[in-house]
Scaffold this active site. Structure first.
Site, PDB file in Angstrom:
ATOM      1  N   GLY A  19      21.535 -21.691 -20.156  1.00 31.36           N
ATOM      2  CA  GLY A  19      22.126 -22.603 -19.190  1.00 31.36           C
ATOM      3  C   GLY A  19      21.350 -22.648 -17.890  1.00 31.36           C
ATOM      4  N   VAL A  21      21.974 -21.478 -14.788  1.00 30.63           N
ATOM      5  CA  VAL A  21      21.823 -20.207 -14.077  1.00 30.63           C
ATOM      6  C   VAL A  21      21.004 -19.224 -14.892  1.00 30.63           C
ATOM      7  CG1 VAL A  21      23.068 -18.254 -13.069  1.00 30.63           C
ATOM      8  CG2 VAL A  21      23.948 -20.571 -12.779  1.00 30.63           C
ATOM      9  N   GLY A  22      21.201 -19.210 -16.205  1.00 24.63           N
ATOM     10  CA  GLY A  22      20.404 -18.333 -17.063  1.00 24.63           C
ATOM     11  C   GLY A  22      18.925 -18.627 -16.961  1.00 24.63           C
ATOM     12  N   TYR A 146      40.794 -22.771 -17.801  1.00 28.85           N
ATOM     13  CA  TYR A 146      39.479 -22.161 -17.560  1.00 28.85           C
ATOM     14  C   TYR A 146      39.537 -21.245 -16.341  1.00 28.85           C
ATOM     15  CZ  TYR A 146      34.475 -21.964 -16.410  1.00 28.85           C
ATOM     16  OH  TYR A 146      33.207 -21.547 -16.102  1.00 28.85           O
ATOM     17  N   LYS A 150      38.807 -17.152 -16.097  1.00 25.80           N
ATOM     18  CA  LYS A 150      37.774 -16.588 -15.226  1.00 25.80           C
ATOM     19  C   LYS A 150      38.362 -15.560 -14.260  1.00 25.80           C
ATOM     20  CE  LYS A 150      33.732 -18.445 -16.216  1.00 25.80           C
ATOM     21  NZ  LYS A 150      32.554 -17.603 -16.542  1.00 25.80           N
ATOM     22  N   PRO A 173      29.450 -18.081  -7.530  1.00 25.69           N
ATOM     23  CA  PRO A 173      28.572 -19.068  -6.895  1.00 25.69           C
ATOM     24  C   PRO A 173      29.299 -20.377  -6.652  1.00 25.69           C
ATOM     25  CG  PRO A 173      28.087 -18.918  -9.234  1.00 25.69           C
ATOM     26  CD  PRO A 173      29.171 -17.913  -8.953  1.00 25.69           C
ATOM     27  N   THR A 174      28.893 -21.081  -5.610  1.00 22.89           N
ATOM     28  CA  THR A 174      29.432 -22.421  -5.386  1.00 22.89           C
ATOM     29  C   THR A 174      28.590 -23.422  -6.179  1.00 22.89           C
ATOM     30  OG1 THR A 174      28.182 -22.420  -3.307  1.00 22.89           O
ATOM     31  CG2 THR A 174      30.551 -21.961  -3.183  1.00 22.89           C
ATOM     32  N   ASN A 175      28.695 -24.687  -5.893  1.00 18.21           N
ATOM     33  CA  ASN A 175      28.175 -25.733  -6.768  1.00 18.21           C
ATOM     34  C   ASN A 175      26.656 -25.849  -6.776  1.00 18.21           C
ATOM     35  OD1 ASN A 175      30.969 -26.474  -5.741  1.00 18.21           O
ATOM     36  ND2 ASN A 175      30.750 -27.901  -7.434  1.00 18.21           N
TER      37      ASN A 175
END
Length: 288
Positions: A19, A21-22, A146, A150, A173-175
């Site tokens: 993804g 972030v990954g 969801y 989380k 994290p934010t957007n």
């Protein structure tokens, strides 16, 4: 003669490694010098294991035997899919998170950093939001399934520490933001009025690696630019169009929901621990 303690290099397993972030973490460790000598970093995708299944989760942990885990994997969808299938997102994400955390516990993982989301914050709250306010009221109705799944990671982290002394923690994290460069129209759900704090994906990657190495708290930490950098969706769209020389039409569909109007967070805790971190300005991040 005193015996020397041998420090074993980390073997880091990154779930959800394909993804946004990954891929950012992979870039940081492989290309930006974030990987230390002797370390091994393994980036998993859904092709490697279905983490909803405990057997597949166990098998992939046994294959790689990680000492540390960065847990990014989640079942996610767009706003309207979340609104339609809250139960689906609740159940699948609870399964994923429990499988990963419990397998990490059973296999002696030293430290784990899980990635939460700004959608976990209470819908009705005061601003700015900080890490102590996560459970102070229900999240927005649009994706409550969801969001609650989380939130439970934070609960599990504290329980694993209380019962076993495990150092499992989480980041919020934010957007992050992406856009297409073609000249075709871009359709934006809602009015463009909701306000958000945007953080460059590589900044998130660098900060998560820092959390894995340096952050010692069990309580989560927000990864965000400051409150003063909050923008409306409309302002962000204008910046994106300018940065990418986008000449197509941007259409705001006001018949569709805006979702949560505001999620302003404080990054005071991050600044306390990492005061010299420099965030990439949105207009620069869009051009890299």
């Amino acid at each position: 003669m005193g015996s020397e303690i041998k420090v074993v290099p980390m073997r880091v397993l990154v779930t959800g490694g394909s993804g946004l972030v990954g891929k950012a973490i992979e870039h940081v460790v492989q290309e930006d010098g974030g990987k230390l000598e002797g370390e091994e970093w393994i980036f998993l995708s859904s092709k490697d294991a279905d983490l909803v299944d405990v057997g597949q989760t166990r098998a992939v942990f046994e294959k790689y035997r990680p000492t540390h885990v960065i847990h990014l994997a989640a079942k996610v969808g767009g706003l309207y899919l979340h609104m339609k299938e809250n139960l689906h997102f609740l159940r699948d994400n609870i399964k994923i998170n429990d499988n990963v955390l419990q397998t990490a516990h059973e296999m002696g993982v030293t430290k784990m950093v899980s990635c939460l989301s700004s959608c976990i914050f209470p819908d009705k709250t005061t601003y700015p939001i900080d890490e102590t306010m996560i459970h102070n009221g229900p999240p927005h109705d649009s994706n409550f399934g969801y969001s609650h799944a989380k939130r439970l990671i934070d609960v599990q982290n504290r329980a694993y520490y209380q019962q076993y002394g495990h150092r499992y923690t989480a980041v919020i994290p934010t957007n992050t933001y992406t856009a297409k460069k073609e000249g075709s129209p871009v359709n934006v759900c809602g009015s463009g009025a909701p306000r958000r704090q945007f953080i460059y994906s590589l900044d998130v990657g660098r900060l998560i690696v820092w959390v894995l190495r340096e952050y010692e708290e069990i309580d989560p930490i927000i990864l965000s630019v400051g409150e003063e950098e909050e923008l409306s969706i409309k302002e962000a769209e204008d910046l994106i169009a300018k940065a990418l020389d986008f000449t197509g039409k941007i259409q705001f569909d006001t018949t569709m929901s805006d979702g949560q109007m505001k999620k302003t967070v404080s990054n005071a805790k991050l600044r306390h621990y990492h005061p010299n971190f420099t965030f990439t300005p949105l207009n620069e991040g869009l051009c890299t």
